[in-house]
Design a protein around this motif. Structure first.
Motif, short mmCIF file in Angstrom:
data_model
loop_
_atom_site.label_atom_id
_atom_site.label_comp_id
_atom_site.label_asym_id
_atom_site.label_seq_id
_atom_site.Cartn_x
_atom_site.Cartn_y
_atom_site.Cartn_z
N ASN A 1 -39.75 2.71 3.54
CA ASN A 1 -39.60 1.48 2.77
C ASN A 1 -39.92 1.78 1.31
O ASN A 1 -40.03 2.95 0.93
CB ASN A 1 -40.52 0.38 3.32
N GLY A 2 -40.07 0.75 0.52
CA GLY A 2 -40.42 0.93 -0.89
C GLY A 2 -39.23 1.09 -1.80
O GLY A 2 -38.09 0.74 -1.45
N LEU A 3 -39.47 1.66 -2.98
CA LEU A 3 -38.44 1.79 -4.00
C LEU A 3 -37.80 3.17 -3.98
O LEU A 3 -38.44 4.17 -3.65
CB LEU A 3 -39.03 1.55 -5.39
N ILE A 4 -36.52 3.21 -4.34
CA ILE A 4 -35.83 4.47 -4.58
C ILE A 4 -35.03 4.34 -5.87
O ILE A 4 -34.78 3.23 -6.36
CB ILE A 4 -34.88 4.84 -3.42
N TYR A 5 -34.64 5.48 -6.41
CA TYR A 5 -33.90 5.51 -7.67
C TYR A 5 -32.68 6.40 -7.51
O TYR A 5 -32.78 7.54 -7.06
CB TYR A 5 -34.79 6.03 -8.80
N ILE A 6 -31.53 5.87 -7.89
CA ILE A 6 -30.28 6.61 -7.83
C ILE A 6 -29.85 6.92 -9.26
O ILE A 6 -29.82 6.03 -10.12
CB ILE A 6 -29.18 5.79 -7.14
N ILE A 7 -29.54 8.18 -9.52
CA ILE A 7 -29.10 8.59 -10.85
C ILE A 7 -27.69 9.14 -10.75
O ILE A 7 -27.45 10.12 -10.03
CB ILE A 7 -30.05 9.64 -11.44
N GLY A 8 -26.75 8.49 -11.42
CA GLY A 8 -25.37 8.93 -11.30
C GLY A 8 -24.47 8.33 -12.35
O GLY A 8 -24.92 7.84 -13.39
N PRO B 1 -28.70 23.34 -15.78
CA PRO B 1 -29.97 22.62 -15.58
C PRO B 1 -30.72 23.18 -14.36
O PRO B 1 -30.14 23.88 -13.53
CB PRO B 1 -29.54 21.17 -15.35
N ALA B 2 -31.98 22.83 -14.26
CA ALA B 2 -32.80 23.28 -13.14
C ALA B 2 -32.32 22.67 -11.83
O ALA B 2 -31.82 21.55 -11.80
CB ALA B 2 -34.26 22.91 -13.38
N GLY B 3 -32.48 23.41 -10.75
CA GLY B 3 -32.11 22.91 -9.43
C GLY B 3 -33.14 21.92 -8.90
O GLY B 3 -34.31 21.96 -9.28
N LEU B 4 -32.69 21.06 -8.01
CA LEU B 4 -33.56 20.01 -7.47
C LEU B 4 -34.01 20.27 -6.03
O LEU B 4 -34.80 19.50 -5.49
CB LEU B 4 -32.84 18.66 -7.53
N VAL C 1 -43.53 7.99 -13.64
CA VAL C 1 -42.33 8.13 -12.79
C VAL C 1 -41.08 8.09 -13.66
O VAL C 1 -40.14 8.85 -13.46
CB VAL C 1 -42.29 7.04 -11.71
N HIS C 2 -41.07 7.18 -14.65
CA HIS C 2 -39.94 7.12 -15.58
C HIS C 2 -39.75 8.47 -16.28
O HIS C 2 -38.63 8.97 -16.42
CB HIS C 2 -40.17 6.03 -16.63
N LYS C 3 -40.87 9.05 -16.73
CA LYS C 3 -40.79 10.34 -17.41
C LYS C 3 -40.27 11.43 -16.48
O LYS C 3 -39.46 12.27 -16.86
CB LYS C 3 -42.16 10.71 -17.97
N ARG C 4 -40.76 11.41 -15.25
CA ARG C 4 -40.33 12.41 -14.27
C ARG C 4 -38.84 12.26 -13.97
O ARG C 4 -38.10 13.24 -13.92
CB ARG C 4 -41.15 12.27 -12.99
N LEU C 5 -38.39 11.02 -13.78
CA LEU C 5 -36.98 10.78 -13.51
C LEU C 5 -36.11 11.19 -14.69
O LEU C 5 -34.99 11.67 -14.51
CB LEU C 5 -36.74 9.31 -13.17
N GLY C 6 -36.66 11.02 -15.90
CA GLY C 6 -35.93 11.43 -17.09
C GLY C 6 -35.67 12.93 -17.10
O GLY C 6 -34.58 13.39 -17.46
N VAL C 7 -36.66 13.69 -16.67
CA VAL C 7 -36.50 15.15 -16.59
C VAL C 7 -35.54 15.52 -15.47
O VAL C 7 -34.63 16.35 -15.66
CB VAL C 7 -37.87 15.84 -16.37
N LEU C 8 -35.72 14.90 -14.31
CA LEU C 8 -34.86 15.21 -13.18
C LEU C 8 -33.41 14.82 -13.42
O LEU C 8 -32.49 15.45 -12.88
CB LEU C 8 -35.38 14.49 -11.92
N SER C 9 -33.21 13.80 -14.22
CA SER C 9 -31.84 13.32 -14.48
C SER C 9 -31.00 14.37 -15.20
O SER C 9 -29.76 14.32 -15.14
CB SER C 9 -31.87 12.04 -15.30
N ASP C 10 -31.65 15.32 -15.87
CA ASP C 10 -30.90 16.38 -16.56
C ASP C 10 -30.04 17.18 -15.58
O ASP C 10 -29.03 17.78 -15.97
CB ASP C 10 -31.85 17.33 -17.29
N SER C 11 -30.45 17.20 -14.31
CA SER C 11 -29.73 18.00 -13.31
C SER C 11 -28.59 17.22 -12.66
O SER C 11 -27.85 17.78 -11.85
CB SER C 11 -30.70 18.47 -12.23
N GLY C 12 -28.46 15.94 -12.98
CA GLY C 12 -27.35 15.15 -12.46
C GLY C 12 -26.09 15.42 -13.25
O GLY C 12 -26.10 15.41 -14.48
N GLY C 13 -24.99 15.66 -12.56
CA GLY C 13 -23.75 16.04 -13.23
C GLY C 13 -22.62 15.05 -13.01
O GLY C 13 -22.58 14.32 -12.02
N PHE C 14 -21.69 15.06 -13.94
CA PHE C 14 -20.48 14.24 -13.89
C PHE C 14 -19.32 15.18 -13.57
O PHE C 14 -19.05 16.12 -14.32
CB PHE C 14 -20.27 13.55 -15.23
N ILE C 15 -18.67 14.98 -12.45
CA ILE C 15 -17.55 15.81 -12.06
C ILE C 15 -16.26 15.00 -12.15
O ILE C 15 -16.19 13.88 -11.65
CB ILE C 15 -17.76 16.38 -10.63
#
Length: 366
Positions: free
Chosen positions: A194-201, A181-184, A73-87
């Motif tokens: 319920n359970g865990l979620i992860y916010i990337i920003g 970056p790739a679209g999400l 999951v860490h690895k997957r989030l690492g890849v997905l995080s590339d699509s997060g942008g700073f505006i």
């Protein structure tokens, strides 16, 4: 190590002058000595080793809430995080920053209220496109040091897809598409119960980071909100003590303050440390699927420090359903048929209740 005759007794490392000030410590040490003496005598009677005495007082504790994360999951989030942008934007003294993420191709998704901050007050939406293009820019590489000039993308003078009630807006990037970056959007998934979620920003306009937090289930939202209020009100905050500078104090909230979030099926609620600048962040479930966009929270001040009662994000299913309903031509042309087999987008016929109240403070820089 204690000598044989000294084993089973407690030892004090306080200065006698300090110890004399706290008479209760002597009483408590006598109680502890007595307990250890009994345990030690019992251990000798049973022929056990001396270490057994101390094992009686050792406890292995287990965490009530599991928050460990699989490496995959860490690895997957690492890849997905590339699509997060700073505006970030600078508009005639109106400066600020927030978060966005690539929806698909050249389009990015962020909060409607973020765009409102970019253009400033008193401007009709029909004039927003030009201001956005001249005032804001986006980068996806702010992971350590502040990005260099060649790491930024401009925004096109385009503002056609948005919704105030679900607080989202689609913006268009300009530049070399091969560098985007790739679209999400293809990873969109219904909200978890319920359970865990992860916010990337980019909280507080800082480098990209991730926050793992626990979902507050629907049936616990009301209780959690009221528990936060009760903790904040203990002898600290009231209308008399709090001056004008503390206008955000917790006494401003009432039993009715959270109804639009507590009863809204289109939001996921959680407890995160992401505040200002994190609006527009993608929210992922424990499997790395995109479930929501981080939007806002109820904040208050206590002892001159900022606290939050509950934070929430709008469901991606609800956002996509609203786009499909209100901007069908754009949806069908620009976005893939995400739920082609189902015949329609989940949530398409849901009532998109507004989550705005006078008590909400959006989590962006002002």
């Amino acid at each position: 190590m204690a000598s044989e005759e000294g084993q089973g007794k407690t030892y004090h490392y306080f200065k006698r002058a300090i110890l004399a000030l706290y008479s209760d410590l002597k009483k408590q040490s006598a109680v502890i000595d007595e307990l250890f003496a009994k345990a030690f005598a019992e251990a000798l009677k049973q022929g056990k080793l001396n270490s057994a005495v101390f094992k009686l007082y050792r406890e292995n504790f287990g965490k009530e809430t599991k928050n460990s994360t699989l490496i995959k999951v860490h690895k997957r989030l690492g890849v997905l995080s590339d699509s997060g942008g700073f505006i970030e934007w600078a508009n005639n003294g109106n400066d600020g920053s927030a978060t966005c993420f690539v929806l698909r191709d050249k389009y990015v998704l962020t909060c409607h209220h973020v765009v409102g901050h970019i253009v400033g007050e008193g401007v009709e939406e029909k004039g927003w496109a030009s201001i956005i293009s001249h005032s804001a820019r986006v980068t996806f590489s702010y992971e350590d040091k502040y990005p260099k000039e060649n790491s930024w993308f401009s925004l096109a003078p385009w503002f056609e897809i948005s919704d105030k009630h679900l607080d989202f807006a689609v913006l268009k990037l300009e530049g070399d598409r091969s560098l985007f970056p790739a679209g999400l959007v293809q990873f969109s998934y219904p909200l978890p119960f319920n359970g865990l979620i992860y916010i990337i920003g980019h909280p507080d306009g800082q480098a990209k980071s991730a926050d793992g937090c626990t979902v507050v289930p629907v049936f616990k939202r009301k209780r959690e909100c009221h528990c936060h209020i009760q903790r904040g009100q203990k002898g600290v905050c009231n209308n008399v003590k709090c001056g004008p500078e503390d206008r955000q104090c917790i006494h401003m909230f009432t039993q009715r303050s959270f109804q639009h979030v507590i009863n809204n099926p289109n939001v996921v609620t959680y407890d995160t440390s992401f505040f200002f600048g994190s609006s527009g962040s993608p929210v992922f479930n424990a499997d790395g699927q995109l479930v929501a966009m981080h939007t806002a929270g109820y904040k208050y001040k206590k002892n001159k420090q900022l606290h939050s009662i509950v934070e929430f994000g709008f469901s991606m299913v609800a956002i996509l359903a609203a786009i499909k309903k209100n901007y069908k031509a754009w949806y069908e042309f620009e976005l893939p048929s995400l739920w082609e087999d189902a015949g329609s987008c989940p949530g398409e016929h849901e009532d998109f209740t507004s989550a705005y109240t006078n008590d909400i403070e959006m989590e962006t820089l002002e």
